[in-house]
Design an enzyme around this catalytic site. Sequence first.
Site, PDB file in Angstrom:
ATOM      1  N   ILE A  19     -41.093 -27.853 -55.223  1.00  0.00           N
ATOM      2  CA  ILE A  19     -41.811 -29.081 -54.901  1.00  0.00           C
ATOM      3  C   ILE A  19     -43.314 -28.835 -54.894  1.00  0.00           C
ATOM      4  O   ILE A  19     -44.088 -29.652 -55.388  1.00  0.00           O
ATOM      5  CB  ILE A  19     -41.344 -29.636 -53.537  1.00  0.00           C
ATOM      6  N   SER A 141     -38.858 -33.202 -43.883  1.00  0.00           N
ATOM      7  CA  SER A 141     -37.536 -33.229 -44.515  1.00  0.00           C
ATOM      8  C   SER A 141     -36.673 -34.259 -43.809  1.00  0.00           C
ATOM      9  O   SER A 141     -36.906 -34.591 -42.634  1.00  0.00           O
ATOM     10  CB  SER A 141     -36.884 -31.854 -44.410  1.00  0.00           C
ATOM     11  N   TYR A 154     -34.447 -24.575 -38.909  1.00  0.00           N
ATOM     12  CA  TYR A 154     -35.189 -25.238 -39.983  1.00  0.00           C
ATOM     13  C   TYR A 154     -35.444 -26.699 -39.629  1.00  0.00           C
ATOM     14  O   TYR A 154     -36.576 -27.187 -39.697  1.00  0.00           O
ATOM     15  CB  TYR A 154     -34.393 -25.148 -41.286  1.00  0.00           C
TER      16      TYR A 154
END
Length: 264
Positions: A19, A141, A154
């Site tokens: 990305i 995210s 995460y």
Amino acid sequence: MNISLHGKSAIVSGSTAGIGFAVAFGLAEAGANVVINGRDEGRVKRAIKKITDKLPGARVSGVVADLGTVEGVKKLIAKEPEADILVNNLGIFEPKGFFEISDEDWQHFFEVNVMSAVRLSRHYAQGMKVRNWGRVLFMSSESALQIPTEMIHYGTTKTALLAVSRGLAETLAGTGVTVNAVLPGPTRSEGVGGYFEKMADEAGKPVEELEASFIAEHRSSSIIKRLATVEEVASLVVYLASRQASATTGAAMRVDGGVVRSIA
């Protein structure tokens, strides 16, 4: 809509692949002077060449630094003291059960995923405020909203980025500086692609079958029913970095393929 970033400088952390690279390419294509970042000199050079080969005349440079450390951030700032656009893309992920995640794992994930963005934003946003124009973007995210049980550490770091992004946006209220978070869903980046390739090799199945199975089992709420491409994610980032996005700030913008089951 014609997005032009000519005359603007941009830094994209962790941008030699995935990305981050797609974002760097998109910003360069729009005319920005782009700084590529990575820990490996060879990868940084290859990323620059890949962009300039496809975009002759693009203004792209690189800084080799580990931005997951205080020293690495200082090195980048010393070489590139100012930027109009900062994309905090650097991030790591690792599937691991909660009871196996050590203190060291937690600390490492926060240093790389959160503190790199905090340190870079703290420096570059001050200059943007003085110049009364700037764009700060945090790559969060969908896992920030729907914490994945297979990698809670995460997801937690990505949730933290939402808080930092909103807080900084409010700190810069009334200036020409916007601050936003981008929430990709499952995306076929280099890291994710490598993860699926390894799983496919071990299972003796095609990568496409493993990807489809993952979406069906772990992200069944996906509306597009596939992994997004890095270019699809980058397109949103480039827009948010543009002059046209001047009224969008303090937002968490999803490019998750509809994974998050929310209308807001």
